[in-house]
Every structure is written in C-alpha cells, then in structure tokens.
Write a protein that holds these residues in place. Structure first.
Motif, PDB file in Angstrom:
ATOM      1  N   ARG A 162       0.832  -1.215   0.000  1.00  0.00           N
ATOM      2  CA  ARG A 162       0.000   0.000   0.000  1.00  0.00           C
ATOM      3  C   ARG A 162       0.863   1.260   0.000  1.00  0.00           C
ATOM      4  O   ARG A 162       0.546   2.243  -0.677  1.00  0.00           O
ATOM      5  CB  ARG A 162      -0.931  -0.009   1.210  1.00  0.00           C
ATOM      6  CG  ARG A 162      -2.112  -0.905   1.028  1.00  0.00           C
ATOM      7  CD  ARG A 162      -3.143  -0.714   2.130  1.00  0.00           C
ATOM      8  NE  ARG A 162      -4.224  -1.651   1.953  1.00  0.00           N
ATOM      9  CZ  ARG A 162      -4.538  -2.609   2.813  1.00  0.00           C
ATOM     10  NH1 ARG A 162      -3.861  -2.741   3.933  1.00  0.00           N
ATOM     11  NH2 ARG A 162      -5.535  -3.416   2.565  1.00  0.00           N
ATOM     12  N   ALA A 163       1.959   1.228   0.757  1.00  0.00           N
ATOM     13  CA  ALA A 163       2.868   2.388   0.764  1.00  0.00           C
ATOM     14  C   ALA A 163       3.494   2.573  -0.615  1.00  0.00           C
ATOM     15  O   ALA A 163       3.620   3.707  -1.102  1.00  0.00           O
ATOM     16  CB  ALA A 163       3.947   2.196   1.818  1.00  0.00           C
ATOM     17  N   ASP A 191       0.882   4.011  -2.926  1.00  0.00           N
ATOM     18  CA  ASP A 191       0.693   5.441  -2.643  1.00  0.00           C
ATOM     19  C   ASP A 191       1.798   6.276  -3.286  1.00  0.00           C
ATOM     20  O   ASP A 191       1.531   7.336  -3.862  1.00  0.00           O
ATOM     21  CB  ASP A 191       0.648   5.696  -1.143  1.00  0.00           C
ATOM     22  CG  ASP A 191      -0.639   5.222  -0.503  1.00  0.00           C
ATOM     23  OD1 ASP A 191      -1.610   4.975  -1.243  1.00  0.00           O
ATOM     24  OD2 ASP A 191      -0.664   5.096   0.740  1.00  0.00           O
ATOM     25  N   ASP A 192       3.052   5.823  -3.179  1.00  0.00           N
ATOM     26  CA  ASP A 192       4.162   6.548  -3.799  1.00  0.00           C
ATOM     27  C   ASP A 192       4.007   6.608  -5.314  1.00  0.00           C
ATOM     28  O   ASP A 192       4.232   7.656  -5.934  1.00  0.00           O
ATOM     29  CB  ASP A 192       5.498   5.895  -3.447  1.00  0.00           C
ATOM     30  CG  ASP A 192       5.885   6.107  -1.996  1.00  0.00           C
ATOM     31  OD1 ASP A 192       5.317   7.030  -1.367  1.00  0.00           O
ATOM     32  OD2 ASP A 192       6.735   5.350  -1.489  1.00  0.00           O
ATOM     33  N   ARG A 204       1.306   9.035  -6.203  1.00  0.00           N
ATOM     34  CA  ARG A 204       1.775  10.407  -6.022  1.00  0.00           C
ATOM     35  C   ARG A 204       2.655  10.843  -7.186  1.00  0.00           C
ATOM     36  O   ARG A 204       2.530  11.940  -7.711  1.00  0.00           O
ATOM     37  CB  ARG A 204       2.540  10.497  -4.697  1.00  0.00           C
ATOM     38  CG  ARG A 204       2.250  11.761  -3.935  1.00  0.00           C
ATOM     39  CD  ARG A 204       2.883  11.757  -2.549  1.00  0.00           C
ATOM     40  NE  ARG A 204       1.976  11.168  -1.579  1.00  0.00           N
ATOM     41  CZ  ARG A 204       2.191  10.046  -0.922  1.00  0.00           C
ATOM     42  NH1 ARG A 204       3.298   9.381  -1.078  1.00  0.00           N
ATOM     43  NH2 ARG A 204       1.310   9.585  -0.064  1.00  0.00           N
TER      44      ARG A 204
END
Length: 153
Positions: free
Chosen positions: A66-67, A70-71, A74
């Motif tokens: 998930r991280a 997200d990156d 972005r």
C-alpha cells in the motif's frame, strides 16, 4: 425483510472487531472440544494460531504494498500535473529544456567582464563645460552650439 436497528448495530460491531470475535469463537470451540475430543481441540487451536500468523505476515506485506502504491500514485499525479502545465502552454518544452541544460563554452573558461546587473557610472562632465544653450543641444554637438557646430553667442 427488515433488520431491526439493534441487530444491525450488533452485526456492524462484529464486522469491525472480526479478529477478536474469531479468536473468542475459536477458544470457545477448543474448550468445548477439549472435554470430548482432545485431538479436535488441538486442531482448532492450531488452525486459529496458524491463521493469526498468516494474517500478520500478510498484513506486513499489504502495508508495504500500500505504501508503494501510494508513492506510485503520487508520482503519477505529479507527472500528470507537469504534462497538463506543459500542454496548457504556460511553459513550453523548449524553455524547460533550456533551463535544464547549461551551455558550456568551447574555449573552457568563462570570461565575465562585469556584472550586467551592476549600476554603471556615468562619465564625468568636464569642469570648463559651458552649459548655456538650447535644450536640444547634446554633448557630442558641443556646448552651446547648434546642429552645425556653430556657437550661439
């Protein structure tokens, strides 16, 4: 079919705390089975502990993924914004490239004579200059003279 508000609230709470509810049910089933069939109680406890460990391992991987997602989202948003700005004509691609690349002179050394932003001094006027004359006169034409170089006096 209509569900009463109290039953709906209990189901919502059970859904929110599914892990704790599953652990309590597994322990209750293991305790009940331990009286009659001890082997079944051990199996139930093994399944509960194994499921919990798999859940922990999966939760770590999911948090890392998930991280990373997200990156990536972005970065994708930043690239889309940059492309929208470039496409809108506010900043052209040529100026973007010009700003990014420095021009290196071929002779090797930069020769900077003076700072272009510095204030330049005006030449000083000679002390014996006659300032009487018409406003159209300039310094090159001579002080007090007309356009043909004749003096007016």
């Amino acid at each position: 079919m209509r569900i009463p508000k109290r039953v709906n609230a209990v189901l919502d709470r059970a859904e929110q705390h599914f892990g704790a509810l599953a652990a309590v049910v597994a322990l209750a089933a293991a305790a009940a089975a331990a009286m009659w069939i001890p082997l079944l109680a051990g199996f139930i406890l093994g399944v509960a502990v194994g499921g919990f460990l798999v859940h922990l391992r999966k939760a770590r991987r999911m948090a890392r993924l998930r991280a990373e997602i997200d990156d990536l989202l972005r970065q994708n948003g930043a690239l889309r914004h940059r492309n929208n700005v470039l496409a809108s004509g506010v900043i052209t691609k040529e100026s973007q490239v010009t700003q990014a690349l420095l021009q290196i002179p071929e002779d090797g050394l930069l020769k900077i004579e003076s700072d272009p932003g510095r204030t330049q001094r005006l030449p000083e006027l000679p002390d014996d200059l006659d300032v009487s004359g018409s406003p159209e006169d300039t310094l090159e034409e001579g002080a007090g003279g007309d356009a043909n170089g004749r003096s007016s006096g």
